[in-house]
Design a protein around this motif. Structure first.
Motif, PDB file in Angstrom:
ATOM      1  N   ASP A   1      46.714  70.649  15.855  1.00  0.00           N
ATOM      2  CA  ASP A   1      47.804  71.745  15.507  1.00  0.00           C
ATOM      3  C   ASP A   1      48.922  71.105  14.560  1.00  0.00           C
ATOM      4  O   ASP A   1      49.004  69.869  14.805  1.00  0.00           O
ATOM      5  CB  ASP A   1      48.464  72.017  16.716  1.00  0.00           C
ATOM      6  CG  ASP A   1      47.601  72.824  17.937  1.00  0.00           C
ATOM      7  OD1 ASP A   1      46.226  73.089  17.493  1.00  0.00           O
ATOM      8  OD2 ASP A   1      47.976  73.488  18.647  1.00  0.00           O
ATOM      9  N   ALA A   2      49.254  71.962  13.605  1.00  0.00           N
ATOM     10  CA  ALA A   2      50.491  71.446  12.896  1.00  0.00           C
ATOM     11  C   ALA A   2      50.311  70.353  12.007  1.00  0.00           C
ATOM     12  O   ALA A   2      51.023  69.396  12.017  1.00  0.00           O
ATOM     13  CB  ALA A   2      51.706  71.428  13.598  1.00  0.00           C
ATOM     14  N   THR A   3      48.805  70.105  11.255  1.00  0.00           N
ATOM     15  CA  THR A   3      48.476  69.103  10.835  1.00  0.00           C
ATOM     16  C   THR A   3      49.206  69.159   9.215  1.00  0.00           C
ATOM     17  O   THR A   3      49.653  68.001   8.519  1.00  0.00           O
ATOM     18  CB  THR A   3      47.106  68.757  10.682  1.00  0.00           C
ATOM     19  OG1 THR A   3      46.767  68.335  12.143  1.00  0.00           O
ATOM     20  CG2 THR A   3      46.719  67.520   9.677  1.00  0.00           C
TER      21      THR A   3
ATOM     22  N   ASP B   1      51.084  70.566   5.572  1.00  0.00           N
ATOM     23  CA  ASP B   1      52.335  71.257   5.128  1.00  0.00           C
ATOM     24  C   ASP B   1      51.498  72.549   3.939  1.00  0.00           C
ATOM     25  O   ASP B   1      52.364  73.093   3.889  1.00  0.00           O
ATOM     26  CB  ASP B   1      52.982  70.348   4.074  1.00  0.00           C
ATOM     27  CG  ASP B   1      53.347  69.018   4.835  1.00  0.00           C
ATOM     28  OD1 ASP B   1      54.505  69.398   5.482  1.00  0.00           O
ATOM     29  OD2 ASP B   1      52.956  67.908   4.792  1.00  0.00           O
TER      30      ASP B   1
ATOM     31  N   CYS C   1      48.461  74.657  10.180  1.00  0.00           N
ATOM     32  CA  CYS C   1      49.530  74.702   9.323  1.00  0.00           C
ATOM     33  C   CYS C   1      50.782  74.227  10.059  1.00  0.00           C
ATOM     34  O   CYS C   1      51.087  74.840  11.098  1.00  0.00           O
ATOM     35  CB  CYS C   1      49.509  75.938   8.533  1.00  0.00           C
ATOM     36  SG  CYS C   1      50.818  76.091   7.224  1.00  0.00           S
ATOM     37  N   LYS C   2      51.656  73.480   9.514  1.00  0.00           N
ATOM     38  CA  LYS C   2      52.828  73.108  10.244  1.00  0.00           C
ATOM     39  C   LYS C   2      53.880  74.371  10.181  1.00  0.00           C
ATOM     40  O   LYS C   2      53.807  74.966   9.154  1.00  0.00           O
ATOM     41  CB  LYS C   2      53.502  71.822   9.414  1.00  0.00           C
ATOM     42  CG  LYS C   2      52.857  70.607   9.454  1.00  0.00           C
ATOM     43  CD  LYS C   2      53.429  69.512   8.649  1.00  0.00           C
ATOM     44  CE  LYS C   2      52.686  68.254   8.728  1.00  0.00           C
ATOM     45  NZ  LYS C   2      53.439  67.096   7.863  1.00  0.00           N
ATOM     46  N   PRO C   3      54.677  74.303  11.219  1.00  0.00           N
ATOM     47  CA  PRO C   3      55.832  75.514  11.085  1.00  0.00           C
ATOM     48  C   PRO C   3      56.415  75.245   9.713  1.00  0.00           C
ATOM     49  O   PRO C   3      56.944  73.965   9.410  1.00  0.00           O
ATOM     50  CB  PRO C   3      56.669  75.143  12.197  1.00  0.00           C
ATOM     51  CG  PRO C   3      55.959  74.304  13.253  1.00  0.00           C
ATOM     52  CD  PRO C   3      55.036  73.609  12.297  1.00  0.00           C
TER      53      PRO C   3
ATOM     54  N   GLY D   1      55.180  75.729   6.866  1.00  0.00           N
ATOM     55  CA  GLY D   1      54.053  75.388   5.862  1.00  0.00           C
ATOM     56  C   GLY D   1      53.615  76.550   5.241  1.00  0.00           C
ATOM     57  O   GLY D   1      54.220  77.648   5.635  1.00  0.00           O
TER      58      GLY D   1
END
Length: 216
Positions: free
Chosen positions: A113-115, A117, A144-146, A148
């Motif tokens: 998760d959240a890898t 940008d 996708c990162k928060p 991103g």
């Protein structure tokens, strides 16, 4: 439809699309060359403009986007076709492009998760069956990162009668050769996937749209 039947359909469609690209990988760049030379190449830098940090080229294919990556990014790419990735690795070596490539289906991405940008999918969702679109979009949101950004570039059917008629004539070629369509319904699944539209722009007449999204 039961979950098991739905999952089986998804697996069959994924396998069929993968087989298409396994079959044409050695010819893909030749088949796509007229479009690449005429207009695709000029648009690629615009698609990646402003992205930074870790970026994922989702559905990387043979690596045609490599020349458009912004300086300083940490680049990753994935594709469900091992044969297409083999061509991408050869292109990366030739260009001296550092990019980590993995064989990974968009509905089951091989990253935590959240890898990333930024995530870009060019001419990819037009090749994904309607019932797989939500799963693929949800996976892009997951990795996708928060804060991103996800960018999707794909064909659309023109409202102009003559252009639409030409696209319909070309549909059999597009689908038979590239397993793609001019009428992807990707927008129908944004809410279900937890994505918010930042901007929608036609970047080539009224037949090619770029949609910028962010995770909710």
């Amino acid at each position: 439809m039961s979950q098991s039947v739905s999952e089986s359909m998804t697996d069959v469609d994924s396998l069929n699309a993968r087989k298409t690209y396994e079959r044409i990988a050695f010819l893909y760049d030749f088949l796509d060359a007229p479009y690449e030379i005429a207009w695709k190449r000029a648009l690629r830098r615009r698609v990646f403009e402003g992205l930074h940090g870790a970026i994922l080229d989702a559905g990387v294919g043979t690596g045609c986007n490599f020349v458009a990556y912004p300086p300083g990014v940490k680049a990753f790419g994935c594709d469900a076709s091992a044969a297409m990735l083999e061509k991408a690795r050869a292109r990366a070596d030739k260009l001296g492009q550092l990019v980590e490539l993995r064989c990974s289906d968009l509905t089951r991405l091989d990253w935590p998760d959240a890898t990333f940008d930024g995530i870009v999918a060019t001419f990819v969702f037009a090749c994904i069956e309607d019932h797989e679109q939500a799963a693929a979009l949800s996976e892009l949101r997951r990795v996708c990162k928060p804060g991103g950004e996800i960018r999707i570039v794909d064909y659309r059917l023109s409202p102009r009668p003559l252009v639409r008629a030409r696209q319909k004539l070309m549909s059999a070629w597009l689908n038979g050769t590239f397993a793609a369509t001019y009428t992807p319904k990707t927008e129908d699944y944004f809410d279900q996937a937890g994505l918010e539209v930042i901007d929608e722009t036609f970047i080539r007449s009224d037949v090619l749209k770029m949609i910028r999204l962010r995770p909710l």
